[in-house]
Design a protein around this motif. Structure first.
Motif, short mmCIF file in Angstrom:
data_model
loop_
_atom_site.label_atom_id
_atom_site.label_comp_id
_atom_site.label_asym_id
_atom_site.label_seq_id
_atom_site.Cartn_x
_atom_site.Cartn_y
_atom_site.Cartn_z
N ILE A 151 4.79 -3.46 5.07
CA ILE A 151 3.47 -3.01 4.18
C ILE A 151 3.51 -1.48 3.57
O ILE A 151 2.57 -1.91 2.48
N SER A 152 3.78 -0.57 4.96
CA SER A 152 4.01 0.64 4.50
C SER A 152 4.98 0.91 3.32
O SER A 152 4.23 1.53 2.52
N VAL A 153 5.75 0.40 3.27
CA VAL A 153 6.71 0.53 2.04
C VAL A 153 5.85 -0.26 0.88
O VAL A 153 6.48 0.80 -0.31
N GLY A 154 5.49 -1.01 1.00
CA GLY A 154 4.63 -1.68 -0.56
C GLY A 154 3.22 -0.89 -0.70
O GLY A 154 3.10 -0.72 -1.80
N GLU A 155 3.07 -0.55 0.29
CA GLU A 155 1.65 0.96 0.23
C GLU A 155 2.04 1.88 -0.97
O GLU A 155 1.19 2.38 -1.99
N LEU A 156 3.17 2.33 -0.05
CA LEU A 156 4.00 3.75 -0.65
C LEU A 156 4.96 3.44 -2.18
O LEU A 156 4.37 4.66 -2.73
N ALA A 157 5.14 2.21 -2.14
CA ALA A 157 5.80 1.89 -3.26
C ALA A 157 4.16 2.12 -5.09
O ALA A 157 4.61 2.42 -5.72
N GLN A 158 3.54 1.63 -4.37
CA GLN A 158 1.61 1.42 -5.06
C GLN A 158 1.29 3.02 -5.19
O GLN A 158 1.20 3.34 -6.72
N LEU A 159 1.64 3.54 -4.47
CA LEU A 159 1.28 5.26 -5.04
C LEU A 159 2.13 6.00 -5.45
O LEU A 159 2.27 6.54 -6.78
N ALA A 160 3.29 5.48 -4.82
CA ALA A 160 4.72 6.44 -5.87
C ALA A 160 4.65 5.60 -7.49
O ALA A 160 4.83 6.74 -8.51
N GLY A 161 4.79 4.08 -7.75
CA GLY A 161 3.65 4.87 -9.12
C GLY A 161 2.22 4.87 -9.73
O GLY A 161 3.02 5.23 -10.52
N TRP A 162 1.79 4.93 -8.76
CA TRP A 162 1.01 5.22 -9.81
C TRP A 162 0.52 6.84 -9.52
O TRP A 162 0.02 7.81 -10.95
#
Length: 375
Positions: A151-162
């Protein structure tokens, strides 16, 4: 650029992974009182600060002193080994304590995004994402810890994309969004996967070619449909992106109906909702702002002006990127309504905020609105 004490209290609570519901009995104050303190509606008394320090196990001084400049925080983050790297070097099994540290760091990075532009924050988030992906790939852990890390990877990926999108790196942002969907899927977190897909839809609607805008609407709708278990606040965020994509695709009826649905769904919130932290910024003001943007996009700028003026009358001035974007939207509304003097004044204000943050997205908005003004 310094945080208020209320903001520092909130940041410390979130970094500890403590909800406001859980904090109230620990601090022996009502949830509403603590919410008012954190949002600046009430002063932070010494008793409240002491209660936070005791409940969270942190020195009182760290909550009373202003936090450092966010740009310096970001640079320090880059040159300091993350707990993920330290743990991977030790060769030990990963436990719940590291998962909690990673979750806290994700929250800190997300809130840094409120104060830094994408070009400054992108390398920091990229590094954190890589470190966390390595832990998931190379370490041993229980199923429960593994799910939290994914879940942390997914959240970091969303933030990295943003932040990559904010920096104008659209292909890199797309890569992050899609890889994050894979992590969210493995973790069984459908709302997070939906947020990643709708974030990509939002980017496509903003910067894509006409054919991409049609795909953006389809993708945004898919995110809403697949967000099993999403709270009303998360559903509100996903529906807003449907409304914006529909406006960009010139589907007027769909856009306006979806905005009405946004209002209805947001009113369905209840105190017992377990909202993910990544939707902390969704509010009635954000809903009004999106409605105004859709109205401008659909050729109704005069209806958008009062909505934006109302939001800007209380918007925090230290949120430089968002302030620049919001003022640029007001400037566009004025320009499209033929109120050129007001448009120039609003654009000057937007430019003043943009000069204080390293955000190509904010800079590109200034170019767009200037193109609407004669001369």
């Amino acid at each position: 650029m310094e945080m208020t004490i209320g903001e520092a209290l909130r940041a410390a609570r979130l970094a500890a992974g403590v909800s406001l519901d859980a904090m109230a009995p620990r601090a022996h104050f009502s949830k509403q009182h603590l919410s008012n303190v954190e949002t600046g509606k009430r002063a932070a008394s010494p008793a409240v600060v002491a209660a936070y320090a005791e409940a969270l196990g942190v020195p009182t001084e760290t909550l009373m002193d202003p936090l450092p400049d966010p740009l310096r925080v970001a640079h320090e983050w880059l040159v300091t080994d993350s707990p993920q790297v330290v743990e991977s070097r030790s060769g030990r099994n990963v436990g719940a304590s590291l998962a909690g540290e990673v979750e806290g760091r994700v929250i800190e990075l997300r809130h840094l995004d409120d104060r830094l532009g994408g070009e400054d924050l992108a390398p920091v988030v990229e590094e954190e994402l890589l470190d966390t992906e390595q832990i998931v790939r190379d370490s041993a852990y229980s199923d429960a810890v593994g799910r939290r890390l994914l879940i942390s990877v997914g959240e970091l990926a969303q933030l990295a994309g943003w932040v990559a999108s904010d920096a104008g790196s659209y292909r890199q942002a797309e890569k992050h969004y899609l890889s994050g969907v894979g992590a969210a899927t493995r973790a069984g977190d459908r709302p997070l996967g939906a947020n990643l897909l709708s974030s990509l839809a939002y980017q496509m609607a903003n910067v894509g070619k006409p054919a991409d805008v049609r795909d953006a609407l389809l993708l945004a709708r898919t995110a809403v449909k697949g967000a099993d278990g999403a709270t009303p606040t998360v559903q509100t965020l996903l529906l807003e992106r449907v409304a914006w994509s529909a406006a960009r695709a010139r589907e007027v009826g769909t856009a306006m109906r979806t905005l009405d649905q946004v209002d209805d769904v947001f009113e369905c919130r209840s105190p017992g909702d377990e909202d993910p932290e990544w939707v902390y910024w969704m509010s009635r003001d954000e809903i009004s702002t999106m409605r105004a943007r859709v109205l401008v996009e659909l050729g109704r700028p005069s209806d958008a002006e009062p909505l934006l003026l109302d939001v800007l009358s209380r918007y925090p001035e230290d949120a430089h990127r968002e302030s620049s974007l919001y003022w640029s939207w007001l400037a566009e509304a004025y320009a499209r309504a033929g109120e050129l003097d007001q448009a120039r004044q609003a654009l000057d204000t937007a430019a003043g905020y943009a000069a204080q943050v390293n955000s190509p997205r904010a800079d590109s908005r200034l170019v767009v609105v200037r193109g609407l003004l004669p001369g």
